[in-house]
Scaffold this active site. Structure first.
Site, mmCIF file in Angstrom:
data_model
loop_
_atom_site.group_PDB
_atom_site.id
_atom_site.type_symbol
_atom_site.label_atom_id
_atom_site.label_comp_id
_atom_site.label_asym_id
_atom_site.label_seq_id
_atom_site.Cartn_x
_atom_site.Cartn_y
_atom_site.Cartn_z
ATOM 1 N N GLY A 100 -7.277 -59.465 -10.207
ATOM 2 C CA GLY A 100 -6.449 -58.951 -9.153
ATOM 3 C C GLY A 100 -6.334 -57.501 -9.026
ATOM 4 N N ALA A 101 -5.190 -57.008 -8.327
ATOM 5 C CA ALA A 101 -5.115 -55.642 -7.923
ATOM 6 C C ALA A 101 -6.452 -54.916 -7.760
ATOM 7 C CB ALA A 101 -4.551 -54.718 -9.132
ATOM 8 N N HIS A 141 -9.797 -53.169 -6.091
ATOM 9 C CA HIS A 141 -10.253 -51.782 -5.674
ATOM 10 C C HIS A 141 -11.731 -52.074 -5.244
ATOM 11 C CE1 HIS A 141 -12.364 -51.744 -9.656
ATOM 12 N NE2 HIS A 141 -11.309 -51.907 -10.096
ATOM 13 N N HIS A 165 -14.253 -54.197 -7.332
ATOM 14 C CA HIS A 165 -14.005 -55.511 -7.241
ATOM 15 C C HIS A 165 -14.966 -55.891 -5.977
ATOM 16 C CE1 HIS A 165 -10.282 -55.019 -9.727
ATOM 17 N NE2 HIS A 165 -11.252 -55.591 -10.597
ATOM 18 N N GLU A 170 -20.773 -53.887 -14.779
ATOM 19 C CA GLU A 170 -21.082 -53.115 -16.098
ATOM 20 C C GLU A 170 -20.027 -52.252 -16.653
ATOM 21 O OE1 GLU A 170 -25.014 -51.205 -14.998
ATOM 22 O OE2 GLU A 170 -25.928 -53.224 -15.241
ATOM 23 N N ASP A 229 -17.288 -53.177 -17.630
ATOM 24 C CA ASP A 229 -16.895 -53.818 -18.969
ATOM 25 C C ASP A 229 -18.429 -54.495 -19.593
ATOM 26 O OD1 ASP A 229 -13.839 -54.230 -18.452
ATOM 27 O OD2 ASP A 229 -14.672 -54.752 -16.466
ATOM 28 N N GLN A 276 -18.169 -56.731 -22.472
ATOM 29 C CA GLN A 276 -17.560 -58.264 -21.707
ATOM 30 C C GLN A 276 -18.953 -58.950 -21.020
ATOM 31 O OE1 GLN A 276 -14.255 -59.087 -19.249
ATOM 32 N NE2 GLN A 276 -15.675 -58.771 -17.892
ATOM 33 N N VAL A 287 -18.693 -49.088 -10.283
ATOM 34 C CA VAL A 287 -18.267 -48.209 -9.007
ATOM 35 C C VAL A 287 -17.229 -47.200 -9.565
ATOM 36 C CG1 VAL A 287 -17.334 -48.372 -6.593
ATOM 37 C CG2 VAL A 287 -18.755 -50.284 -7.637
ATOM 38 N N ARG A 326 -6.240 -50.427 -13.598
ATOM 39 C CA ARG A 326 -5.175 -49.680 -14.565
ATOM 40 C C ARG A 326 -5.036 -48.180 -14.219
ATOM 41 N NH1 ARG A 326 -7.476 -53.041 -18.585
ATOM 42 N NH2 ARG A 326 -5.862 -54.341 -19.641
HETATM 43 P P1 AMP Z 1 -11.040 -57.138 -13.825
HETATM 44 O O1 AMP Z 1 -10.311 -57.581 -12.613
HETATM 45 O O2 AMP Z 1 -10.634 -55.967 -14.207
HETATM 46 O O3 AMP Z 1 -11.184 -58.159 -14.761
HETATM 47 O O4 AMP Z 1 -12.412 -56.929 -13.194
HETATM 48 C C1 AMP Z 1 -13.085 -57.967 -12.497
HETATM 49 C C2 AMP Z 1 -14.531 -57.813 -12.506
HETATM 50 O O5 AMP Z 1 -14.783 -56.637 -11.688
HETATM 51 C C3 AMP Z 1 -15.267 -57.578 -13.838
HETATM 52 O O6 AMP Z 1 -16.663 -58.145 -13.712
HETATM 53 C C4 AMP Z 1 -15.260 -56.035 -14.111
HETATM 54 O O7 AMP Z 1 -16.466 -55.648 -14.897
HETATM 55 C C5 AMP Z 1 -15.490 -55.615 -12.719
HETATM 56 N N1 AMP Z 1 -15.163 -54.243 -12.149
HETATM 57 C C6 AMP Z 1 -14.066 -53.611 -12.396
HETATM 58 N N2 AMP Z 1 -13.969 -52.403 -12.309
HETATM 59 C C7 AMP Z 1 -15.211 -52.174 -11.866
HETATM 60 C C8 AMP Z 1 -16.105 -51.029 -11.294
HETATM 61 N N3 AMP Z 1 -15.254 -49.738 -11.593
HETATM 62 N N4 AMP Z 1 -17.048 -51.171 -10.944
HETATM 63 C C9 AMP Z 1 -18.059 -52.186 -11.043
HETATM 64 N N5 AMP Z 1 -17.323 -53.449 -11.460
HETATM 65 C C10 AMP Z 1 -15.991 -53.432 -11.863
#
Ligand code: AMP
Length: 281
Positions: free
Chosen positions: A31-32, A34, A37, A151, A153, A156, A179, A190
């Protein structure tokens, strides 16, 4: 778009899709949301009949309770963004729907083949156990044809590929590029916790990473590592936790340039921990 909170309702939806032979794209998130996502979601919408997005701040992957408590949450805004992006099903369960108390309190076991011993795994003990625990549960429930991961993460993503391989999930993992904001800062939930001044300072992380590319192969990976550490640490309020130049598949540190090589960094900007990475070759 529908919002589902219970596993039983999700099961019913997935069964209906499967009997209608619809393909399912899946984007797991905390969530949260951007634009990073939303890129993943848009791609899923393009490539599948139905897209499921999970929103779940997974407690078992947080090794730091303050980070869990302060993790940004805004379900109403997420719902709006996902509706616009063409998502079909949001799965937003409570922790008690996903875990019993034993699961919440014990580390999930998985053979990471060493991928969890370095970088994020080294500095966030148990983090990837929690990631594999939740993603494997979600894959069993959603049964996606394709699942989309960023990518950003990088470690991960390597671990998810291994998990699919080892546990024989029938899903195609789609790696999606990082992105960034116009400034170069990698988008992250964050980032919302940064003050305006800190946000400007955090831009230096990606700037230094991009600039470091100009020294390949003139500097060795070891020399380049020191250059990056010095440059980022020189910025007030930034403190590097680790920077490693690794072979992209094994995540092992390299001492000679090989392909594919990736530089991965974790940096504290004040209290907020940010990660980023860059491909060198
Ligand atoms: P999170 O909500 O941070 O667990 O991220 C969910 C998914 O979105 C994960 O696969 C992250 O790698 C991906 N993600 C988060 N930020 C970005 C970004 N800036 N660019 C591309 N993918 C992202």
């Amino acid at each position: 778009m529908i919002i589902v909170q219970s596993i039983s309702k999700l099961n019913a939806e997935i069964e209906a899709l499967k009997s209608a032979r619809k393909t399912i794209g899946f984007v797991p998130t905390m969530g949260a949301l951007h634009k990073g996502h939303i890129e993943l979601v848009s791609r899923s919408v393009k490539e599948n009949n139905c897209s499921v997005v999970s929103i779940f701040v997974n407690p078992t992957q947080f090794n730091n309770p303050v980070d869990l408590e302060k993790y940004p949450r805004d379900l109403n805004r997420d719902i709006e963004l996902l509706d616009k992006a063409g998502c079909d099903i949001i799965f937003a369960p409570e922790a008690k729907e996903m875990y019993n108390s034993e699961e919440l309190n014990n580390n999930f076991e998985f053979d990471f083949g060493g991928l969890d011993k370095v970088m994020e795994g080294q500095f966030r003990p148990g983090h990837f156990n929690g990631v594999v625990q939740i993603v494997s549960k979600l894959f069993k429930l959603v049964q996606p044809d394709k699942a989309y991961f960023g990518e950003k993460d990088f470690q991960q993503l390597s671990i998810i590929h291994r998990m699919v391989d080892v546990l024989n999930f029938r899903v195609e993992i789609i790696d999606c590029p990082i992105v960034r904001e116009e400034s170069g800062l990698a988008m992250s939930s964050r980032n919302e916790r940064l003050t305006a001044t800190q946000r400007k300072k955090a831009v230096e992380i990606s700037k230094v990473l991009f600039e470091s590319r100009n020294f390949v192969p003139k500097l060795s990976p070891g020399e380049l590592k020191n250059w990056v550490l010095e440059k980022i640490n020189a910025v007030d309020e930034l403190e590097v936790e680790y920077f490693e130049i690794v072979y992209a598949t094994t995540l092992q540190t390299i001492d000679k340039w090989t392909t594919p090589a990736v530089g991965c960094v974790a940096v504290f900007c004040g209290e907020v921990r940010l990660i980023d990475n860059i491909r060198y070759k």
